[in-house]
Write a protein that holds these residues in place. Structure first.
Motif, PDB file in Angstrom:
ATOM      1  N   GLN A  45       3.832  -0.881  -5.243  1.00 58.06           N
ATOM      2  CA  GLN A  45       3.336   0.304  -4.545  1.00 58.06           C
ATOM      3  C   GLN A  45       3.988   0.460  -3.179  1.00 58.06           C
ATOM      4  O   GLN A  45       4.341   1.572  -2.769  1.00 58.06           O
ATOM      5  CB  GLN A  45       1.810   0.214  -4.405  1.00 58.06           C
ATOM      6  N   VAL A  46       4.177  -0.657  -2.471  1.00 55.24           N
ATOM      7  CA  VAL A  46       4.806  -0.599  -1.146  1.00 55.24           C
ATOM      8  C   VAL A  46       6.275  -0.187  -1.264  1.00 55.24           C
ATOM      9  O   VAL A  46       6.763   0.627  -0.471  1.00 55.24           O
ATOM     10  CB  VAL A  46       4.672  -1.958  -0.423  1.00 55.24           C
ATOM     11  N   PHE A  62      -0.741   5.621  -2.002  1.00 53.10           N
ATOM     12  CA  PHE A  62      -1.662   4.685  -2.654  1.00 53.10           C
ATOM     13  C   PHE A  62      -2.709   4.238  -1.640  1.00 53.10           C
ATOM     14  O   PHE A  62      -2.407   4.123  -0.452  1.00 53.10           O
ATOM     15  CB  PHE A  62      -0.902   3.446  -3.164  1.00 53.10           C
ATOM     16  N   PRO A  63      -3.930   3.957  -2.091  1.00 49.30           N
ATOM     17  CA  PRO A  63      -4.960   3.474  -1.156  1.00 49.30           C
ATOM     18  C   PRO A  63      -4.549   2.144  -0.536  1.00 49.30           C
ATOM     19  O   PRO A  63      -3.958   1.299  -1.201  1.00 49.30           O
ATOM     20  CB  PRO A  63      -6.204   3.293  -2.046  1.00 49.30           C
ATOM     21  N   GLN A  64      -4.854   1.968   0.763  1.00 50.16           N
ATOM     22  CA  GLN A  64      -4.594   0.694   1.424  1.00 50.16           C
ATOM     23  C   GLN A  64      -5.394  -0.424   0.751  1.00 50.16           C
ATOM     24  O   GLN A  64      -4.890  -1.510   0.495  1.00 50.16           O
ATOM     25  CB  GLN A  64      -4.984   0.797   2.905  1.00 50.16           C
ATOM     26  N   LYS A  65      -6.651  -0.104   0.443  1.00 49.87           N
ATOM     27  CA  LYS A  65      -7.498  -1.044  -0.300  1.00 49.87           C
ATOM     28  C   LYS A  65      -7.304  -0.721  -1.780  1.00 49.87           C
ATOM     29  O   LYS A  65      -8.011   0.082  -2.357  1.00 49.87           O
ATOM     30  CB  LYS A  65      -8.965  -0.885   0.108  1.00 49.87           C
ATOM     31  N   ASN A 112      -5.896  -5.829  -0.251  1.00 47.82           N
ATOM     32  CA  ASN A 112      -5.068  -5.119   0.712  1.00 47.82           C
ATOM     33  C   ASN A 112      -3.633  -5.144   0.216  1.00 47.82           C
ATOM     34  O   ASN A 112      -3.039  -6.218   0.097  1.00 47.82           O
ATOM     35  CB  ASN A 112      -5.190  -5.789   2.093  1.00 47.82           C
ATOM     36  N   LYS A 113      -3.054  -3.991  -0.060  1.00 47.33           N
ATOM     37  CA  LYS A 113      -1.690  -3.955  -0.641  1.00 47.33           C
ATOM     38  C   LYS A 113      -0.612  -4.197   0.405  1.00 47.33           C
ATOM     39  O   LYS A 113       0.550  -4.435   0.053  1.00 47.33           O
ATOM     40  CB  LYS A 113      -1.431  -2.620  -1.340  1.00 47.33           C
ATOM     41  N   GLY A 114      -0.970  -4.163   1.692  1.00 44.32           N
ATOM     42  CA  GLY A 114       0.068  -4.229   2.719  1.00 44.32           C
ATOM     43  C   GLY A 114       0.652  -2.830   2.927  1.00 44.32           C
ATOM     44  O   GLY A 114       0.257  -1.864   2.284  1.00 44.32           O
ATOM     45  N   LEU A 115       1.629  -2.734   3.838  1.00 45.77           N
ATOM     46  CA  LEU A 115       2.240  -1.433   4.113  1.00 45.77           C
ATOM     47  C   LEU A 115       3.753  -1.546   4.119  1.00 45.77           C
ATOM     48  O   LEU A 115       4.287  -2.621   4.324  1.00 45.77           O
ATOM     49  CB  LEU A 115       1.763  -0.904   5.470  1.00 45.77           C
TER      50      LEU A 115
END
Length: 322
Positions: free
Chosen positions: A228-229, A287-290, A319-322
């Motif tokens: 996602q990131v 995408f949601p952060q959470k 938490n997917k990170g950014l």
């Protein structure tokens, strides 16, 4: 005037509904606001104290709801969501626009020679390595040796990719060769992010229930997070690296640009900055952060553990990170 703040606001979550793209976009326009980079250490510390005290049930007299949310977003822009540590300033998402507009503008301006490609790709990937480490998911420490190996692997892979694409572009029309930096950045993101977050792929990232109770660590969740990131980062780079080359290709044919070629770099940097102001928060919001995934998508041993301890849980969050 705003009323004094209520004591039951959930500031662990963003102010806006994160189940919608619009809500996530509003959230990230606040988090990535470039003005946050200019805030003093005293302002950041004051925001941290306000947020942490409120979470502990301590409310500063006279604090309003707007002031609380402002403090929360200052806190979110500068402190890691999992570790709580203050993030390195150029690694913060609020530094993305000023840093990327300078680096990307130079990559798009100085793309014709091999030394220039190598230098600016190295600068870009070094910056990306800092951002990827700073915005990693989870709270597990990483050793200096692991960090060094990941950095060397990521930057070497990215620079080699850029040079390969540049040699390929020599046989293409000039307008196409202008897009080599974007192709290189897109390919490099696929290399850099997994390398800088390889510890997560090996050991997993924390997964929780909807109330934030930790259930374990999952490499499968890490894979989903990193994909996602990568998609978000490529989307973030696309407008800034695809639109200015088209505009510059047209402008460079005009008399005033031929007369003042020194304007090439500042105009290009300005165009990139304009694109990034919008692309950065909007692509972070894809995408949601959470993020979440079904329990059935986790590793077998973790699935079994969750079914034994919390049989009612069907979805985990991370938490997917950014």
């Amino acid at each position: 005037m705003s009323e004094e703040v209520s004591r039951n606001i959930n500031i662990k979550e963003p102010r806006w509904d994160q189940g919608t793209f619009t809500g996530r976009a509003k959230h990230f326009f606040m988090v990535t606001d470039p003005r946050n980079v200019l805030l003093s250490s005293e302002t950041l510390e004051e925001a941290r104290v306000t947020v942490e005290n409120y979470r502990a049930g301590i409310v500063k007299p006279g604090l309003t709801e707007d002031e609380l949310w402002r403090a929360k977003y200052i806190y979110d822009s500068a402190f890691h969501p999992d570790t709580g540590e203050k993030m390195f300033v150029i690694g913060r998402m609020s530094a993305q626009v000023p840093m990327n507009m300078s680096i990307t503008g130079c990559m798009l301006t100085f793309y014709r020679t091999t030394p220039a490609v190598v230098f600016w790709q190295w600068v870009n990937q070094s910056f990306n390595a800092v951002v990827n480490y700073t915005n990693r998911s989870g709270d597990a420490p990483i050793t200096v040796n692991q960090l060094g190996a990941a950095y060397v692997s990521a930057t070497t892979g990215a620079v080699v990719t850029a040079l390969g694409l540049k040699s390929l572009a020599t046989r293409l029309p000039p307008i196409i060769s202008r897009f080599v930096p974007f192709a290189a950045v897109a390919a490099a993101n696929c290399i850099n992010i997994p390398f800088m977050r390889q510890r997560e792929l090996k050991y997993g990232i924390p997964v929780t229930d909807e109330n934030g109770n930790r259930l374990g660590e999952s490499p499968n969740a890490a894979r989903q997070a990193i994909v996602q990131v990568v998609v978000s980062r490529i989307g973030m780079a696309m407008p800034a690296m695809a639109i200015p080359p088209v505009i510059m290709n047209a402008l460079e044919k005009r008399a005033f640009m031929k007369r003042f070629p020194i304007l090439n770099a500042p105009v290009q940097v300005g165009l990139v900055g304009l694109c990034l102001v919008f692309a950065t928060p909007l692509c972070c919001a894809l995408f949601p952060q959470k993020s979440s995934m079904s329990v059935s998508g986790l590793e077998e041993d973790l699935q079994e553990r969750i079914r034994k301890t919390s049989p009612h849980i069907t979805t985990v969050y991370f938490n997917k990170g950014l």
